[in-house]
Design an enzyme around this catalytic site. Structure first.
Site, short mmCIF file in Angstrom:
data_model
loop_
_atom_site.label_atom_id
_atom_site.label_comp_id
_atom_site.label_asym_id
_atom_site.label_seq_id
_atom_site.Cartn_x
_atom_site.Cartn_y
_atom_site.Cartn_z
CG HIS A 1 5.09 -6.22 1.23
ND1 HIS A 1 5.87 -5.75 0.19
CD2 HIS A 1 5.69 -7.34 1.69
CE1 HIS A 1 6.90 -6.56 0.04
NE2 HIS A 1 6.82 -7.54 0.94
CD GLU A 2 4.50 -9.76 4.54
OE1 GLU A 2 4.37 -10.95 4.18
OE2 GLU A 2 5.59 -9.16 4.47
CG HIS B 1 4.56 -11.81 -0.08
ND1 HIS B 1 5.38 -11.92 -1.18
CD2 HIS B 1 5.09 -10.81 0.69
CE1 HIS B 1 6.35 -11.03 -1.08
NE2 HIS B 1 6.19 -10.35 0.04
#
Length: 109
Positions: free
Chosen positions: A50-51, A54
């Site tokens: 997820h990170e 980003h």
């Protein structure tokens, strides 16, 4: 996170479902002692992907990623990415791409 138990197949190929073969939410109160490490690893992998999403989206838009890190919120591990303040000055559609990239990577992974 979901825990999926196996489906039992009979000799004629028809599947029979029992309560042990149903999908159930995996929450801390339903985790057996032997599954705790698996739960923590699954959360760490999910948070990392997820990170990373980003960070990748921000980097592609030439926005600096200033910091990445790991933390514990109680017993739950987590991760974060700190993106430079230039994010506020790019077009709204580009901001949306950075904000939604984490969820998109979780969906694809």
């Amino acid at each position: 996170l979901l825990k999926v138990s196996s489906v039992i197949l009979s000799i004629d190929g028809a599947s029979s479902l029992s309560t042990s073969s149903m999908i159930r939410p995996l929450v801390p109160s339903s985790i057996e002692a032997g599954e705790i490490l698996n739960f923590v690893l699954a959360v760490l992998v999910s948070a990392s992907v997820h990170e990373f999403g980003h960070a990748l989206a921000a980097t592609r838009l030439r926005i600096n990623v200033t910091k990445t890190g790991f933390f514990l919120a109680g017993l739950f591990p987590g991760m974060y990415v700190k993106i430079d303040d230039e994010l506020a000055w790019i077009p709204t559609t580009s901001q949306l791409a950075v904000f939604s990239a984490g969820v998109w990577h979780n969906f694809v992974f």
